[in-house]
Design a protein around this motif. Structure first.
Motif, mmCIF file in Angstrom:
data_model
loop_
_atom_site.group_PDB
_atom_site.id
_atom_site.type_symbol
_atom_site.label_atom_id
_atom_site.label_comp_id
_atom_site.label_asym_id
_atom_site.label_seq_id
_atom_site.Cartn_x
_atom_site.Cartn_y
_atom_site.Cartn_z
ATOM 1 N N MET A 61 3.210 0.393 -5.948
ATOM 2 C CA MET A 61 2.037 0.764 -5.158
ATOM 3 C C MET A 61 1.040 -0.394 -5.058
ATOM 4 S SD MET A 61 2.629 3.673 -3.869
ATOM 5 C CE MET A 61 4.380 3.220 -3.909
ATOM 6 N N ARG A 62 1.088 -1.326 -5.985
ATOM 7 C CA ARG A 62 0.278 -2.541 -5.836
ATOM 8 C C ARG A 62 0.706 -3.290 -4.576
ATOM 9 N NH1 ARG A 62 -0.096 -7.830 -9.945
ATOM 10 N NH2 ARG A 62 -1.314 -9.121 -8.495
ATOM 11 N N ASP A 63 2.021 -3.389 -4.368
ATOM 12 C CA ASP A 63 2.539 -4.094 -3.203
ATOM 13 C C ASP A 63 2.109 -3.426 -1.901
ATOM 14 O OD1 ASP A 63 3.835 -6.474 -3.619
ATOM 15 O OD2 ASP A 63 5.856 -5.661 -3.475
ATOM 16 N N ILE A 64 2.074 -2.093 -1.886
ATOM 17 C CA ILE A 64 1.724 -1.378 -0.662
ATOM 18 C C ILE A 64 0.226 -1.435 -0.405
ATOM 19 C CG2 ILE A 64 1.684 0.894 0.441
ATOM 20 C CD1 ILE A 64 4.305 1.526 -0.747
ATOM 21 N N ALA A 65 -0.578 -1.359 -1.464
ATOM 22 C CA ALA A 65 -2.031 -1.322 -1.285
ATOM 23 C C ALA A 65 -2.592 -2.658 -0.819
ATOM 24 C CB ALA A 65 -2.705 -0.900 -2.593
ATOM 25 N N TRP A 66 -2.039 -3.751 -1.299
ATOM 26 C CA TRP A 66 -2.616 -5.065 -0.997
ATOM 27 C C TRP A 66 -2.701 -5.357 0.501
ATOM 28 C CZ3 TRP A 66 -5.684 -8.401 -3.105
ATOM 29 C CH2 TRP A 66 -5.716 -9.720 -2.673
ATOM 30 N N PRO A 67 -1.641 -5.168 1.288
ATOM 31 C CA PRO A 67 -1.749 -5.467 2.720
ATOM 32 C C PRO A 67 -2.608 -4.486 3.494
ATOM 33 C CG PRO A 67 0.395 -4.532 2.244
ATOM 34 C CD PRO A 67 -0.264 -4.776 0.914
ATOM 35 N N ALA A 68 -3.053 -3.399 2.839
ATOM 36 C CA ALA A 68 -3.912 -2.414 3.511
ATOM 37 C C ALA A 68 -5.392 -2.746 3.382
ATOM 38 C CB ALA A 68 -3.649 -1.016 2.944
ATOM 39 N N LEU A 69 -5.742 -3.805 2.629
ATOM 40 C CA LEU A 69 -7.149 -4.148 2.459
ATOM 41 C C LEU A 69 -7.739 -4.663 3.772
ATOM 42 C CD1 LEU A 69 -7.225 -5.846 -1.050
ATOM 43 C CD2 LEU A 69 -7.291 -3.439 -0.459
ATOM 44 N N ARG A 70 -9.056 -4.494 3.893
ATOM 45 C CA ARG A 70 -9.701 -4.793 5.180
ATOM 46 C C ARG A 70 -9.593 -6.261 5.579
ATOM 47 N NH1 ARG A 70 -14.969 -5.774 7.178
ATOM 48 N NH2 ARG A 70 -15.829 -5.830 5.067
ATOM 49 N N MET A 71 -9.600 -7.172 4.592
ATOM 50 C CA MET A 71 -9.576 -8.587 4.969
ATOM 51 C C MET A 71 -8.267 -9.008 5.619
ATOM 52 S SD MET A 71 -9.422 -8.187 1.470
ATOM 53 C CE MET A 71 -8.404 -8.610 0.060
ATOM 54 N N TRP A 72 -7.215 -8.182 5.480
ATOM 55 C CA TRP A 72 -5.934 -8.517 6.124
ATOM 56 C C TRP A 72 -5.777 -7.816 7.470
ATOM 57 C CZ3 TRP A 72 -5.565 -12.457 3.530
ATOM 58 C CH2 TRP A 72 -5.533 -12.514 2.139
ATOM 59 N N ARG A 73 -6.862 -7.243 8.000
ATOM 60 C CA ARG A 73 -6.782 -6.576 9.311
ATOM 61 C C ARG A 73 -7.323 -7.464 10.424
ATOM 62 N NH1 ARG A 73 -9.368 -0.819 7.282
ATOM 63 N NH2 ARG A 73 -8.203 -0.758 5.313
ATOM 64 N N PHE A 74 -8.009 -8.517 10.071
ATOM 65 C CA PHE A 74 -8.451 -9.519 11.022
ATOM 66 C C PHE A 74 -9.231 -8.917 12.187
ATOM 67 C CE2 PHE A 74 -4.851 -10.965 8.595
ATOM 68 C CZ PHE A 74 -5.359 -12.133 8.046
ATOM 69 N N ARG A 75 -10.275 -8.162 11.772
ATOM 70 C CA ARG A 75 -11.266 -7.542 12.670
ATOM 71 C C ARG A 75 -10.723 -6.330 13.425
ATOM 72 N NH1 ARG A 75 -14.516 -12.772 15.246
ATOM 73 N NH2 ARG A 75 -15.068 -13.711 13.221
ATOM 74 N N GLU A 76 -9.491 -5.955 13.158
ATOM 75 C CA GLU A 76 -8.935 -4.741 13.768
ATOM 76 C C GLU A 76 -8.959 -3.651 12.691
ATOM 77 O OE1 GLU A 76 -8.343 -4.572 16.891
ATOM 78 O OE2 GLU A 76 -8.525 -6.713 17.325
#
Length: 334
Positions: free
Chosen positions: A233-248
């Motif tokens: 679940m660490r692997d899944i949560a990390w890419p869901a953080l806001r800084m990896w959405r690039f303003r989207e």
């Protein structure tokens, strides 16, 4: 390092590896890679050209030996995770000055904003998110004991271990920031315990470490942070953080897809999603990122709390505080 320098070194190394005289052409430094240098080039042996990429790893930023990284990448590729095939590894610094590994070149975009534009133009964001989830599930299905022993291993309780590390940084650099203190208490009260099934985890499989084309997900990059026996679940949560959405911000995963789409791909490929653990790791990842920003600022300043928060990286700490409050508020949705 000049273009001529790595070209000569790479040609000499590959000539020895492949047993035929190799010439190097079309050499260019890629923009991807914050700590490591990636060099794209064409290697021609006889009449056969091959498009390759050399990843040069300075010892100061090496998280694992290049041989171990190559081993874990090939292990993942053998289990259906899209990874560029490793051609060779080299620890002899006489060729390009530092250890490196060479991989097959994969066409596609890696720069996040270009990824978003590519997916929007092709209309395949949902398909790509499902492929991404499936790739992560296949990684998590691998027995972590099969990875090279020099790949770092998480402790018996990865969540408690990670929390203790970040709490130490917050205590040293951000002791008077109440939101960080509140987030630490929230995390301490909700420690999820050891994962039911420890996994081989990438730790940074987010938009920016993917190769994406109009056909969808082509490959997963940057395996130097891989851990054995981690919490999936660490692997899944990390890419869901806001800084990896690039303003989207409306699209939780990578700025191009919602959680349901990603998770459906993960579960269809055999993964088990745990919402409570996911939420805990998402808060943990946000706190970790904030602590990391403080460390970046402190590295260039005297280290006072006020100076850290006023520095360029430190000013972003307030953004992290907002994210933390939105995630841990009583009415927040997981």
């Amino acid at each position: 390092m000049s273009d001529a320098g790595p070209a000569r070194g790479l040609a000499d190394f590959l000539t020895g590896e492949l047993g035929d005289q190799v010439t190097i052409s079309d050499l260019r430094f890629l923009s991807a890679g914050a700590r490591r240098r990636n060099i794209a080039f064409t290697a021609t042996a006889g009449d056969t050209p091959r498009r390759l990429v050399a990843t040069v790893v300075p010892p100061a930023v090496e998280l694992m030996p290049v041989g171990a990284e190559a081993g874990v990448r090939e292990l993942a590729r053998a289990h259906g995770v899209p990874v560029p095939a490793v051609v060779a590894t080299c620890t002899d610094t006489s060729y390009v000055g530092e250890p490196f590994l060479i991989s097959e070149h994969i066409d596609g975009e890696t720069v996040p904003r270009r990824v978003l534009r590519t997916l929007a133009a092709a209309g395949n964001a949902e398909q790509t998110a499902r492929q991404w989830g499936a790739a992560m599930a296949r990684l998590h299905a691998i027995d972590p004991a099969r990875a090279p022993e020099s790949v770092p291993a998480a402790g018996a309780d990865p969540a408690a271990e990670h929390l203790a590390e970040v709490a130490a940084v917050v205590g040293e650099l951000l002791p008077d920031r109440p939101v960080f203190a509140l987030a630490l208490r929230w995390l301490e009260k909700r420690l999820p315990g050891p994962p039911p099934r420890p996994a081989l985890v990438h730790t940074d499989m987010r938009n920016g470490n993917l190769i994406v084309s109009a056909q969808g997900l082509r490959a997963v990059l940057d395996w130097e942070g891989t851990q054995r026996f981690g919490d999936p679940m660490r692997d899944i949560a990390w890419p869901a953080l806001r800084m990896w959405r690039f303003r989207e911000d409306a699209q939780e995963f990578g700025g191009f897809a919602g959680r349901d789409t990603f998770v459906s791909g993960y579960e269809e490929a055999g993964g088990t999603f745990d919402l409570d653990r996911f939420r805990w790791w998402k808060v943990m990842g946000t706190l970790y990122w904030g602590a990391g920003l403080a460390q970046q600022a402190a590295a260039h300043l005297d280290g006072t709390v006020r100076d850290i928060v006023m520095a360029a990286s430190g000013r972003r700490v307030s953004e992290i505080e907002w994210d933390l409050l939105m995630q841990i508020r009583p009415t927040a949705k997981a």
